[in-house]
Design a protein around this motif. Structure first.
Motif, PDB file in Angstrom:
ATOM      1  N   PRO A 108       0.831  -1.126   0.002  1.00 11.58           N
ATOM      2  CA  PRO A 108      -0.032   0.033   0.109  1.00 11.58           C
ATOM      3  C   PRO A 108       0.992   1.249   0.070  1.00 11.58           C
ATOM      4  CG  PRO A 108      -0.869  -1.240   1.568  1.00 11.58           C
ATOM      5  CD  PRO A 108       0.501  -1.986   1.036  1.00 11.58           C
ATOM      6  N   PRO A 109       0.399   2.250  -0.703  1.00  7.33           N
ATOM      7  CA  PRO A 109       1.243   3.668  -0.737  1.00  7.33           C
ATOM      8  C   PRO A 109       1.249   4.199   0.646  1.00  7.33           C
ATOM      9  CG  PRO A 109      -1.118   3.831  -1.701  1.00  7.33           C
ATOM     10  CD  PRO A 109      -0.534   2.630  -1.654  1.00  7.33           C
ATOM     11  N   ASP A 133       2.064   3.610  -6.130  1.00 16.14           N
ATOM     12  CA  ASP A 133       0.710   3.052  -5.841  1.00 16.14           C
ATOM     13  C   ASP A 133       0.499   2.179  -7.147  1.00 16.14           C
ATOM     14  OD1 ASP A 133      -1.760   2.046  -5.931  1.00 16.14           O
ATOM     15  OD2 ASP A 133      -2.805   3.926  -4.938  1.00 16.14           O
TER      16      ASP A 133
END
Length: 427
Positions: A108-109, A133
């Motif tokens: 996940p970013p 992302d």
């Protein structure tokens, strides 16, 4: 004998009886680089297979890929040194001309707190920072590699005139070694790119410590060339996360030089496999989540006899770590079912992690000492060890004769070979 092993942000101490034959399978120690500024300038003064920055035309824009917090790369210490050198080499370069892309592949970013943990405050305040992302970021298209991998790279990185990657050079369970262009080819790429590259992991040479002839690694190198990653800055860390090697230059030249040192540190030869292997991933961030801890389990299994027992110490403070993997693995109750599904449907990201776990679980008895709830581990086909000392004692008590135990303090990075050949054929 008492042995203390890293566990999350803390440690666990285990006692081993005298009647057990215990070997601690540690990486080799090398001299630590004390002055990082001097080492960085030295590497940039003599870049491998590249002219010095000062000998090149000044770029209008620069992008720099750095790892996310699941990697031990000392970004806070090294990134400012690189930026200082870039501004010295190109006096007209302004902070707004430089973009920092935090590459985490399919992770996940990063949110702001995570970015603050890995980047200096001054960098966050003055430079454009983009958390990658893989599923939603705008991408630049570069065609496909010779192996058919579609090359789609974060646009914020790809559109810069000069492209630089910083990262850790570590053993990797199927890419051979990290480093080189991997921080871009995986760290800043699309889900489709990662999926196609990782689908090459079934090749017999796709294993830790193998660079030449490894299709995963060679595909990553090709991606780097296609994208135009010009400069790599890589380090090798020792077991205490201290820098023992630092290189700058053309990414594949850096990979070639650094992987030799990495292999000398983390490649361990054993006389024969062990009845029990006790493996610590190496503490945070190596055991930040189950998804990352799998690497330690896989590499540690290379030191165990088929049918042997593996006690994995992995705190996993962030839980499972990947929703796609967890959603997939929850559908099965045995490794054989995962294998059957792979035969029918082929490679998929997330699912591949369940496959890698299953290859170990199908051959060895595994117990995991973790902060994770036993029910969550169970849904991942894993057994919680409970008290690790009690589990170790029960295994030792159940075995006849002099039990051989291998203790691996840095399982996510240490890989094994027999004095004459491969450990177990588990490729």
């Amino acid at each position: 004998m008492d042995i203390t092993l890293k566990y999350g942000h803390s440690h666990t101490t285990l006692s081993f009886p005298d009647q057990a034959e215990v070997d601690v399978l540690e990486p080799t120690s090398l001299p630590v680089i004390g002055d990082m500024a001097e080492a960085m300038d030295g590497a940039l003064d003599r870049p491998l297979q590249l002219p010095r920055l000062e000998e090149r035309a000044a770029p209008a824009t620069i992008s720099i890929a750095v790892p996310d917090e699941t990697r031990s790369f000392p970004t806070k210490a090294l990134l400012p040194l690189l930026l200082k050198r870039l501004h010295r080499a190109y006096p007209a370069l302004k902070p707004e001309d430089v973009t920092i892309v935090v590459g985490g592949g399919l992770h996940p970013p990063h949110d702001v707190p995570a970015l603050e943990r890995i980047l200096p405050h001054d960098v966050l305040a003055r430079y454009t920072v983009v958390p990658h992302d893989a599923k939603n970021a705008p991408m630049a298209e570069f065609g496909a590699t010779s192996r058919g991998t579609p090359v789609r790279i974060n646009l914020a990185f790809a559109q810069a005139e000069m492209k630089i990657v910083m990262g850790l050079l570590d053993p990797h369970q199927f890419a051979g070694f990290t480093g080189g262009a991997k921080g871009v080819a995986i760290g800043c790429s699309s889900a489709e790119t990662i999926r196609a590259n990782h689908a090459l992991m079934f090749h017999e040479k796709a294993q830790a410590g193998v660079r030449e002839g490894n299709p995963v690694r060679e595909d990553l190198n090709e991606i780097g060339r296609m994208v135009g990653v010009e400069l790599a800055v890589n380090v090798v860390l020792d077991k205490d996360k201290q820098i023992v090697g630092l290189w700058a230059g053309e990414p594949e030249a850096v990979l070639a030089a650094g992987s030799q040192v990495c292999a000398s540190v983390y490649g361990v030869t054993i006389e024969k496999p062990y009845d029990i292997v006790v493996a610590s991933c190496g503490g945070h961030p190596k055991d930040i989540c189950l998804y990352q801890a799998q690497k330690g389990l896989n590499l540690a299994s290379r030191a165990a006899v088929p049918g042997g027992r593996i006690l994995l110490l992995a705190a996993c403070g962030q839980g499972v770590g990947d929703e796609d993997y967890f959603e997939y693995v929850c559908r099965f109750d045995a490794p054989s079912a995962v294998f059957e599904d792979f035969r029918e449907h082929g490679f998929r990201m997330g699912a591949h992690k369940a496959f890698l776990f299953s290859r170990t679980l199908d051959t060895f008895e595994v117990a995991v000492s973790s902060e994770m709830d036993a029910s969550v581990l169970s849904r991942c086909m894993l057994e919680k060890a409970g008290d690790p000392q009690e589990r170790l004692n029960s295994w030792l008590d159940s075995m006849q004769g002099r039990v051989r135990v291998g203790v691996v303090p840095n399982a996510n990075a240490t890989y094994f070979s027999l004095a004459a050949g491969d450990v177990s054929g588990n490729s």
